[in-house]
Scaffold this motif. Structure first.
Motif, PDB file in Angstrom:
ATOM      1  N   ASN A  13       0.686  19.603  -8.779  1.00 61.67           N
ATOM      2  CA  ASN A  13       0.285  20.828  -8.064  1.00 61.67           C
ATOM      3  C   ASN A  13       1.306  21.939  -8.241  1.00 61.67           C
ATOM      4  N   ARG A  41       1.745   7.721  -6.045  1.00 60.33           N
ATOM      5  CA  ARG A  41       0.578   8.559  -6.328  1.00 60.33           C
ATOM      6  C   ARG A  41       0.764   9.962  -5.753  1.00 60.33           C
ATOM      7  N   ASN A  42       1.109  10.037  -4.470  1.00 62.00           N
ATOM      8  CA  ASN A  42       1.240  11.346  -3.828  1.00 62.00           C
ATOM      9  C   ASN A  42       2.311  12.201  -4.487  1.00 62.00           C
ATOM     10  N   LYS A  92       0.945   4.431  -2.642  1.00 61.81           N
ATOM     11  CA  LYS A  92       0.624   5.803  -2.224  1.00 61.81           C
ATOM     12  C   LYS A  92       1.795   6.743  -2.409  1.00 61.81           C
ATOM     13  N   GLN A  93       3.010   6.213  -2.230  1.00 59.43           N
ATOM     14  CA  GLN A  93       4.199   7.044  -2.410  1.00 59.43           C
ATOM     15  C   GLN A  93       4.238   7.593  -3.841  1.00 59.43           C
ATOM     16  N   ILE A 122       1.043  13.617  -7.743  1.00 59.26           N
ATOM     17  CA  ILE A 122       0.036  14.670  -7.554  1.00 59.26           C
ATOM     18  C   ILE A 122       0.699  15.969  -7.086  1.00 59.26           C
ATOM     19  N   ILE A 123       1.655  15.828  -6.150  1.00 57.45           N
ATOM     20  CA  ILE A 123       2.330  17.030  -5.638  1.00 57.45           C
ATOM     21  C   ILE A 123       3.110  17.718  -6.769  1.00 57.45           C
ATOM     22  N   VAL A 131       0.845  -1.196   0.000  1.00 53.52           N
ATOM     23  CA  VAL A 131       0.000   0.000   0.000  1.00 53.52           C
ATOM     24  C   VAL A 131       0.880   1.245   0.000  1.00 53.52           C
ATOM     25  N   HIS A 132       1.933   1.180   0.813  1.00 60.78           N
ATOM     26  CA  HIS A 132       2.822   2.332   0.948  1.00 60.78           C
ATOM     27  C   HIS A 132       3.458   2.705  -0.392  1.00 60.78           C
TER      28      HIS A 132
END
Ligand code: GTP
Ligand code: MG
Lengths: 164, 515
Positions: free
Chosen positions: B120, B112-113, B109-110, B116-117, B105-106
């Protein structure tokens, strides 16, 4: 035995929640981003208003939708610290909505709003921007330089003792 | 037998703990972590401070997912289920080691995040750029407005002066003033063009046009200009290029003029040549190569990159002004037309600029004479029938004066002047007018408000009157806004006399046809 209080760090991912906690507890900082999953808990004993207090700080996995927080994580909290990233407007554009949710579900838990990573932005511009969006904040901080980190946790603790 | 295997599977992943309300460990099966009976559980990990909370609430059991526990240098992710025994004042804690699962999972998410950042941050930069550009464009529009207004009256009075009884000598002087003020207008237009290109707002508009006569006019003009400087000027236009092509005449014109002006400025003896040719026999789309060659001072190799510096770059280095913006516009326009501008130069010997633009070949190679001979300033039927009445809303006196002069010269219309929007309405209600000329910036009631009031007027005749806006601003926004409030045509100051009368006539004819 000193009193212990649970504090929860909330906010979008990558805003610097873990970095603030690490700066506060261990006085270190890393440029590398390691995503927090689930919850990571640290404690620190401090003096506030002449009393010993143990802060149990829950550093919860970041999210942009506060309705998705697992209730077990927020359970029994005495304070919320809502962190946003001053260099990314998306992390505070939905702040009012999320505060509304907290107010509804946890009406008697005080919320401290922190704008982190101020070392990356023009502070005057940021403050103007926040005023325009009617966002009230308690502190602007930087986990990188340490600016306001100690002070913001002290402030949270002092308020906890006052309320107790 | 089965229970033994079950035990083997579960053993190292599950742990049962019993804790008293004051955090004492009552018993533990120590399958994952070694925790001594009788020790304080919060010393093992601060998560267990939560035990107190559990006694305070109503729920009998809780499930805490993915609690990160660092122990003996190893990070584990455990799910913790709790059950309380209120009578005995004990909490049962059931720990399940889910490290393998949560590590996956980690990783997800690593990734993905981080992406996204990253996105941004790019967005944030774009926003900043947008704001800066918007500011710059507004600034340019304002400056251009400020300069255009006085320039308007200068140009107007040059016209007035030329028409008065002045000597030949004086006329020569006036012509020089006129030249300079025209140069100023060109600079203003260039500034606006550049800001539009940079804001991505300048579009290439492809239309059919008479390429041969376009080049002819251009080469005649520059032959004259070159002669004044005692330079030789030649223009070669490939025989195999058809007369009618499809492209953006205005922009090609702008590129050529800028290159020719540049050649004129930097050539002091010798010649300027313009060659236009194509190798292609394509019947639909022709790559046409334009080449402008001079025997001027040339460009030093180290300055080669600098000559095309954009407005932004010049601005950054504080170099704005001086050399003019011509070549930067040329570069940006040729880019817009999908063409590469090639420069060759030898210092002291001369330069050549070359670019190739693909133009469409018009299906119809016949000239449409009727279209071209549209009368510019004439009033056929109306003249005999009595003059059309025109109202002009304008607060600035020099502009009023100038307009009076224009109309006096023209003689085909009668003109009244109202000094602001309120007076415009007042006059319209009192007298019958055929057309309204409206300055957009006036005190008391501006042109936009006046136009809105007129288009909502209860009197049908007033409601439908043709309106021409006159403005020193030339932003697209203002043009759009003018359209929205029902203005029929939009002219920029300094007012081009011929164009104005042409527009007046066109609108009057259209109005007549409709009714
Ligand atoms: N320049 C600067 N960078 C910071 C600051 N605080 C955090 N960062 C950086 O921001 C990134 C994310 O920080 P974290 O503390 O992991 O963010 P988080 O809020 O815990 O993120 P999640 O655990 O995913 O919710 C890291 O690369 C940090 O180095 C700061 O004050 N200034
Ligand atoms: Mg974190």
């Amino acid at each position: 035995m000193s009193v212990s209080k649970k504090i929860v760090l909330l906010g979008h991912f990558g805003v610097g929640k873990s970095s603030l906690l690490r700066r506060f507890v261990e006085n270190t900082f890393s440029e590398n981003y390691t995503v927090t999953i689930g919850v990571h808990i640290m404690k620190k004993e401090i003096m506030a208003e002449g009393n010993n207090i143990t802060l149990i700080i829950w550093d919860v996995e970041g999210t942009d939708d506060f309705t998705k927080y697992r209730p077990s994580y927020l359970l029994g909290a005495s304070s919320f610290i809502y962190v946003f990233d001053a260099s990314r407007a998306v992390t505070y554009s939905d702040l009012k909505y999320n505060l509304g949710h907290l107010k509804e579900k946890y009406s008697n838990v005080p919320v401290h709003v922190i704008g982190n990573k101020v070392d990356l932005v023009d502070q005057d511009q940021l403050i103007k921007d926040l005023e325009q969006q009617e966002i009230e904040h308690s502190y602007l901080s930087s986990a990188k330089t340490g600016e306001n980190v100690e002070r913001l946790f002290q402030n949270v603790a002092a308020q906890l003792l006052k309320n107790a | 037998m089965l229970s033994a295997i079950r035990k083997e599977f579960l053993e190292n992943r599950h742990q049962l703990l019993v804790v008293s309300e004051d955090y004492k460990v009552l018993s533990s099966d120590n399958t994952i972590f070694n925790i001594n009976d009788g020790s304080d559980i919060t010393d093992f990990h601060p998560f267990f401070f939560t035990v107190t909370t559990l006694f305070d609430e109503e729920e009998a059991s809780r499930h805490f997912f993915c609690v990160q526990i660092d122990h003996l240098g190893r990070t584990r992710y455990v799910d913790i289920r709790t059950k309380k025994d209120v009578l005995e004042k004990k909490i049962y804690l059931f720990l399940e080691d889910m490290t393998e699962h949560y590590k996956n999972v980690h990783q997800i998410k690593q990734v993905r995040n981080e992406s996204i950042i990253q996105f941004n941050i790019v967005q944030e930069l774009n926003n900043q750029l947008e704001v800066q550009r918007g500011f710059k464009n507004k600034f340019l529009a304002n400056v251009s407005h400020e300069i255009r207004t006085p320039l308007n009256s200068i140009q107007g009075f040059i016209n007035v002066l030329k028409m008065s009884n002045i000597s030949k000598e004086q006329l020569d002087l006036v012509n020089i003033i006129e030249d300079s003020s025209e140069t100023l207008v060109t600079i203003l237009d260039d500034l606006l063009d550049i800001s539009k290109i940079e804001a991505g707002r300048l579009e290439i508009k492809n239309r059919r046009f008479d390429f041969k006569s376009f080049i002819n006019v251009l080469s005649k003009t520059y032959a004259l200009r070159a002669e004044e400087k005692r330079l030789e000027f030649t223009c070669e236009l490939g025989e195999n290029i058809p007369r009618f092509l499809v492209g953006d005449r205005l922009r090609i014109n702008q590129v050529l003029i800028n290159l020719l002006e540049n050649a004129l400025r930097y050539t002091h003896k010798g010649s300027i040549r313009m060659n236009i040719s194509t190798d292609s026999r394509n019947l639909r789309r022709l790559p046409i190569t334009f080449e402008i060659i001079d025997t001027g001072i040339g460009i030093a190799p180290e300055n080669m990159d600098k000559i095309f510096e954009s407005f932004t770059q010049l601005e950054k280095r504080g170099l704005f002004g001086g050399s003019g913006l011509g070549l930067s516009i040329v570069k940006q326009l040729t880019d817009l037309m999908d063409s590469d501008l090639e420069v060759k130069s030898i210092e002291g010997e001369g330069s050549s600029f070359m670019f190739t633009i693909t133009l469409g070949v018009s299906h119809d190679q016949r000239s449409k004479t009727q279209e071209q001979v549209a009368p510019l300033v004439s009033l056929p039927a109306e003249k005999t029938k009595g003059k059309k009445r025109i109202l002009y809303g304008e607060d600035i006196e020099v502009n009023q004066l100038l307009m009076t002069k224009f109309f006096a010269e023209h003689g085909g219309y009668s003109l009244d002047i109202a000094k602001n929007g309120e007076w415009v309405i007042e006059y319209l209600e009192r007298y019958p007018y055929d057309l309204l000329l409206l300055d957009l910036t006036m005190p008391v009631m501006d042109g936009f408000d006046a136009a809105t009031a007129i288009r909502n007027h209860s009197n049908k005749k007033i409601q439908k009157i043709p309106i021409i806006a006159l403005s020193a601003r030339t932003t697209e926004e203002e043009k759009m806004e003018a359209k929205e409030v029902g203005i029929n045509a939009y002219l920029t100051k300094p007012i081009n006399q011929a164009l104005m009368f042409e527009t007046i006539e066109r609108l009057l004819n259209r109005y007549k046809k409709k009714n």
